[in-house]
Design a protein around this motif. Structure first.
Motif, PDB file in Angstrom:
ATOM      1  N   ALA A   1       0.678  -1.345  -0.100  1.00 17.46           N
ATOM      2  CA  ALA A   1       0.143  -0.027   0.108  1.00 17.46           C
ATOM      3  C   ALA A   1       0.800   1.342   0.059  1.00 17.46           C
ATOM      4  CB  ALA A   1      -0.923  -0.013   1.110  1.00 17.46           C
ATOM      5  N   SER A   2       2.138   1.267   0.237  1.00 15.46           N
ATOM      6  CA  SER A   2       3.061   2.486   0.164  1.00 15.46           C
ATOM      7  C   SER A   2       3.412   2.728  -1.164  1.00 15.46           C
ATOM      8  CB  SER A   2       4.363   2.046   1.112  1.00 15.46           C
ATOM      9  OG  SER A   2       5.199   2.863   0.749  1.00 15.46           O
ATOM     10  N   PRO A   3       3.063   3.999  -1.716  1.00 19.14           N
ATOM     11  CA  PRO A   3       3.510   4.216  -3.192  1.00 19.14           C
ATOM     12  C   PRO A   3       5.109   4.446  -3.091  1.00 19.14           C
ATOM     13  CG  PRO A   3       1.740   5.592  -2.165  1.00 19.14           C
ATOM     14  CD  PRO A   3       1.824   4.958  -1.115  1.00 19.14           C
ATOM     15  N   ARG A   4       5.767   4.910  -2.076  1.00 19.33           N
ATOM     16  CA  ARG A   4       7.255   5.082  -2.156  1.00 19.33           C
ATOM     17  C   ARG A   4       8.034   4.147  -2.195  1.00 19.33           C
ATOM     18  NH1 ARG A   4      11.229   7.878  -4.231  1.00 19.33           N
ATOM     19  NH2 ARG A   4      12.959   8.267  -2.600  1.00 19.33           N
ATOM     20  N   ALA A   5       7.383   2.882  -1.472  1.00 20.62           N
ATOM     21  CA  ALA A   5       7.939   1.505  -1.380  1.00 20.62           C
ATOM     22  C   ALA A   5       7.806   0.599  -2.842  1.00 20.62           C
ATOM     23  CB  ALA A   5       7.258   0.671  -0.276  1.00 20.62           C
ATOM     24  N   GLN A   6       6.685   1.085  -3.414  1.00 25.17           N
ATOM     25  CA  GLN A   6       6.305   0.588  -4.936  1.00 25.17           C
ATOM     26  C   GLN A   6       7.384   1.371  -6.060  1.00 25.17           C
ATOM     27  OE1 GLN A   6       2.289   1.706  -5.432  1.00 25.17           O
ATOM     28  NE2 GLN A   6       1.763  -0.560  -4.976  1.00 25.17           N
ATOM     29  N   GLN A   7       7.508   2.521  -5.694  1.00 21.35           N
ATOM     30  CA  GLN A   7       8.279   3.252  -6.592  1.00 21.35           C
ATOM     31  C   GLN A   7       9.798   2.894  -6.223  1.00 21.35           C
ATOM     32  OE1 GLN A   7       8.789   7.674  -5.469  1.00 21.35           O
ATOM     33  NE2 GLN A   7       9.879   7.991  -7.429  1.00 21.35           N
ATOM     34  N   LEU A   8      10.290   2.709  -5.160  1.00 22.03           N
ATOM     35  CA  LEU A   8      11.631   2.280  -4.938  1.00 22.03           C
ATOM     36  C   LEU A   8      12.043   0.850  -5.301  1.00 22.03           C
ATOM     37  CD1 LEU A   8      12.330   3.838  -1.398  1.00 22.03           C
ATOM     38  CD2 LEU A   8      13.383   4.492  -3.453  1.00 22.03           C
ATOM     39  N   ALA A   9      10.786  -0.032  -5.108  1.00 23.72           N
ATOM     40  CA  ALA A   9      10.837  -1.391  -5.642  1.00 23.72           C
ATOM     41  C   ALA A   9      10.955  -1.721  -7.117  1.00 23.72           C
ATOM     42  CB  ALA A   9       9.622  -2.221  -5.103  1.00 23.72           C
ATOM     43  N   LEU A  10      10.429  -0.666  -7.770  1.00 23.55           N
ATOM     44  CA  LEU A  10      10.356  -0.630  -9.226  1.00 23.55           C
ATOM     45  C   LEU A  10      11.669  -0.116  -9.660  1.00 23.55           C
ATOM     46  CD1 LEU A  10       6.830   0.807  -9.995  1.00 23.55           C
ATOM     47  CD2 LEU A  10       7.587  -1.345 -10.607  1.00 23.55           C
ATOM     48  N   GLN A  11      12.333   0.810  -9.149  1.00 26.47           N
ATOM     49  CA  GLN A  11      13.711   1.341  -9.521  1.00 26.47           C
ATOM     50  C   GLN A  11      14.486   0.057  -9.147  1.00 26.47           C
ATOM     51  OE1 GLN A  11      14.461   4.691  -7.108  1.00 26.47           O
ATOM     52  NE2 GLN A  11      13.285   6.191  -8.203  1.00 26.47           N
ATOM     53  N   ALA A  12      14.496  -0.504  -8.067  1.00 22.41           N
ATOM     54  CA  ALA A  12      15.536  -1.450  -7.776  1.00 22.41           C
ATOM     55  C   ALA A  12      15.498  -2.858  -8.803  1.00 22.41           C
ATOM     56  CB  ALA A  12      15.230  -2.251  -6.514  1.00 22.41           C
ATOM     57  N   LEU A  13      14.161  -3.012  -9.209  1.00 18.28           N
ATOM     58  CA  LEU A  13      13.728  -4.157 -10.355  1.00 18.28           C
ATOM     59  C   LEU A  13      14.753  -3.871 -11.795  1.00 18.28           C
ATOM     60  CD1 LEU A  13      10.119  -4.977  -9.560  1.00 18.28           C
ATOM     61  CD2 LEU A  13      12.137  -6.679  -9.641  1.00 18.28           C
ATOM     62  N   GLY A  14      14.563  -2.379 -11.869  1.00 16.31           N
ATOM     63  CA  GLY A  14      15.047  -1.901 -12.945  1.00 16.31           C
ATOM     64  C   GLY A  14      16.483  -1.971 -13.126  1.00 16.31           C
ATOM     65  N   ALA A  15      17.247  -1.724 -11.791  1.00 14.72           N
ATOM     66  CA  ALA A  15      18.585  -1.658 -11.621  1.00 14.72           C
ATOM     67  C   ALA A  15      18.900  -3.240 -11.654  1.00 14.72           C
ATOM     68  CB  ALA A  15      18.967  -1.156 -10.335  1.00 14.72           C
ATOM     69  N   MET A  16      18.238  -4.052 -11.375  1.00 17.12           N
ATOM     70  CA  MET A  16      18.653  -5.570 -11.563  1.00 17.12           C
ATOM     71  C   MET A  16      18.377  -6.292 -12.769  1.00 17.12           C
ATOM     72  SD  MET A  16      17.965  -7.157  -7.610  1.00 17.12           S
ATOM     73  CE  MET A  16      18.968  -8.443  -7.894  1.00 17.12           C
ATOM     74  N   GLN A  17      17.500  -5.566 -13.638  1.00 12.97           N
ATOM     75  CA  GLN A  17      17.108  -6.619 -14.925  1.00 12.97           C
ATOM     76  C   GLN A  17      18.111  -6.923 -15.495  1.00 12.97           C
ATOM     77  OE1 GLN A  17      13.591  -7.266 -15.206  1.00 12.97           O
ATOM     78  NE2 GLN A  17      15.128  -8.576 -16.695  1.00 12.97           N
ATOM     79  N   ASP A  18      19.581  -6.160 -15.685  1.00 14.24           N
ATOM     80  CA  ASP A  18      20.438  -6.706 -16.594  1.00 14.24           C
ATOM     81  C   ASP A  18      21.174  -7.906 -15.910  1.00 14.24           C
ATOM     82  OD1 ASP A  18      19.711  -4.858 -18.829  1.00 14.24           O
ATOM     83  OD2 ASP A  18      21.304  -3.181 -17.694  1.00 14.24           O
ATOM     84  N   ILE A  19      21.099  -7.692 -14.567  1.00 18.60           N
ATOM     85  CA  ILE A  19      21.858  -8.698 -13.975  1.00 18.60           C
ATOM     86  C   ILE A  19      21.366 -10.016 -13.821  1.00 18.60           C
ATOM     87  CG2 ILE A  19      22.890  -9.180 -11.536  1.00 18.60           C
ATOM     88  CD1 ILE A  19      22.787  -6.280 -10.712  1.00 18.60           C
TER      89      ILE A  19
END
Length: 403
Positions: A207-225
């Motif tokens: 339910a936390s928009p900030r947590a969702q935003q940070l999780a999406l950023q982290a997923l993007g950073a890890m996608q190539d890995i």
């Protein structure tokens, strides 16, 4: 000369003995002190030793710094559940763990189960957010020590604990620290990188928009890995795309762009198209016209379904513009045709159809040419896209040459 050397040796011995005596007095003071006195000792230690290296700490404690660290970790084990000077205690331990050339301090901390204690602190609801943030900082120091230490955190169910904390925390600073730590655990840690990736996916429905935003950023950073994108990612990403928070939508679109190069692309595009055609009953909602608050607008208002449509349309526009191949796939999914049906509706009034002509001719500026009547007609239009498209003649029926 011999006498001078002997005198110097005696002086050195006297200084060492005095230093040892001071250390013993300090340790005895700690052992006999209660909470208030220990809090004062910790304040003085943090103030005078922050940023020191291992040799400097050993000099400060007459080569007995580990004796004080042992007392700190013992008190941590006994009191962490009760928040007894917990913040100061964690900061003091952090001085040892962050000391340059102080790897032995880290090992001593881990030997008493330090990682498990830090992870358990994150799950205790009655503890303060600032205490939990200090715990995250210490876990980061452990992870920074190398791959085997990252594996130790993961083996201690650290990914789950950190993901749960990311989804539940109310501290903006703590959330950012956890995101950095999770990405750190996913890099240079091939054994557990997929576990970290899936842990971040599990955060998206929170339910936390900030947590969702940070999780999406982290997923993007890890996608190539990580390389491959699992199918379990499709639904959560599409759901957060429809968030009412624009910063979450933006990060979801950025991740969608990265995922277009992976095997989940067809499923994502299909989901985006489905968002353009919501169930008819969910199109509008109304405010109570008898509301007592005069400031309340008694007008029909768009609900989440309109946000969903707008977000999907925006994402489709960005993806189609960046890749001709993606644009072709979207056309095959009849996106353009569905949009034209939505604004024209084929069976509706001529005025409605007329309002969509400018969209066909000049989609970039059509909205500037509408008159109020056309705008009202489009705004009040009710469309059942699946039904309307089913009534449309097929290509073979309308084009005899096709057969």
């Amino acid at each position: 000369m011999l006498q001078d050397a002997k005198a110097e040796e005696i002086m050195t011995s006297v200084k060492e003995q005095e230093a040892i005596r001071k250390l013993m007095v300090f340790l005895q003071e700690w052992d006999s002190a209660h909470k208030v006195a220990r809090s004062r000792i910790l304040d003085n230690f943090i103030k005078s030793n922050n940023g020191k290296t291992e040799p400097e700490l050993e000099l400060e404690f007459s080569q007995g710094a580990s004796l004080f660290l042992a007392r700190l970790t013992a008190w941590l084990r006994m009191t962490y559940m009760y928040s007894t000077c917990l913040n100061k205690l964690l900061k003091s331990i952090g001085i040892f763990l962050s000391a340059a050339s102080g790897r032995r301090y880290l090992i001593e901390f881990l030997e008493i189960g330090g990682v498990l204690i830090l992870l358990e602190i994150l799950g205790l609801n009655h503890l303060k957010e600032e205490d939990k943030r200090e715990s995250v900082k210490l876990l980061q120091l452990v992870a920074d020590a190398g791959r085997k230490y990252k594996e130790l955190i993961c083996e201690s169910y650290g990914v789950r604990s950190l993901a749960e904390f990311l989804a539940a925390s109310n501290s903006a600073e703590a959330l950012e620290d956890v995101q950095v730590l999770l990405v750190s655990l996913g890099r240079g840690n091939s054994k557990y990188q997929n576990q970290v990736y899936k842990g971040l996916i599990a955060v998206l429905p929170c339910a936390s928009p900030r947590a969702q935003q940070l999780a999406l950023q982290a997923l993007g950073a890890m996608q190539d890995i990580v390389g491959k994108a699992p199918s379990i990612l499709v639904e959560p990403v599409l759901d957060v795309l429809c968030s009412v928070h624009l910063e979450v939508q933006s990060e979801a679109i950025q991740l969608l762009r990265a995922l277009m190069a992976h095997e989940v692309r067809p499923a994502l595009l299909k989901g985006l198209v489905a968002f353009l055609m919501p169930p008819r009953k969910k199109m509008l909602t109304f405010y109570n016209t008898t509301a007592k608050d005069p400031a309340t607008l008694c007008l029909k208002q768009p609900v989440l379904v309109y946000i969903q449509q707008a977000a999907a349309a925006k994402a489709i526009g960005i993806l189609a513009k960046e890749s001709a191949e993606v644009a072709e796939e979207l056309l095959q999914l009849r996106v353009v045709h569905g949009l034209m049906v939505a604004v024209g509706n084929l069976d509706h009034l001529a005025s409605q159809r007329h309002a969509s002509i400018s969209l066909e001719d000049s989609p970039e500026t059509w909205y500037t040419k509408m008159d109020p009547v056309q705008a009202e007609e489009l705004a009040s239009n009710r469309v059942d896209i699946p039904r309307d498209m089913a009534r449309m003649p097929s290509t073979e029926e309308t084009n005899p040459r096709a057969s």
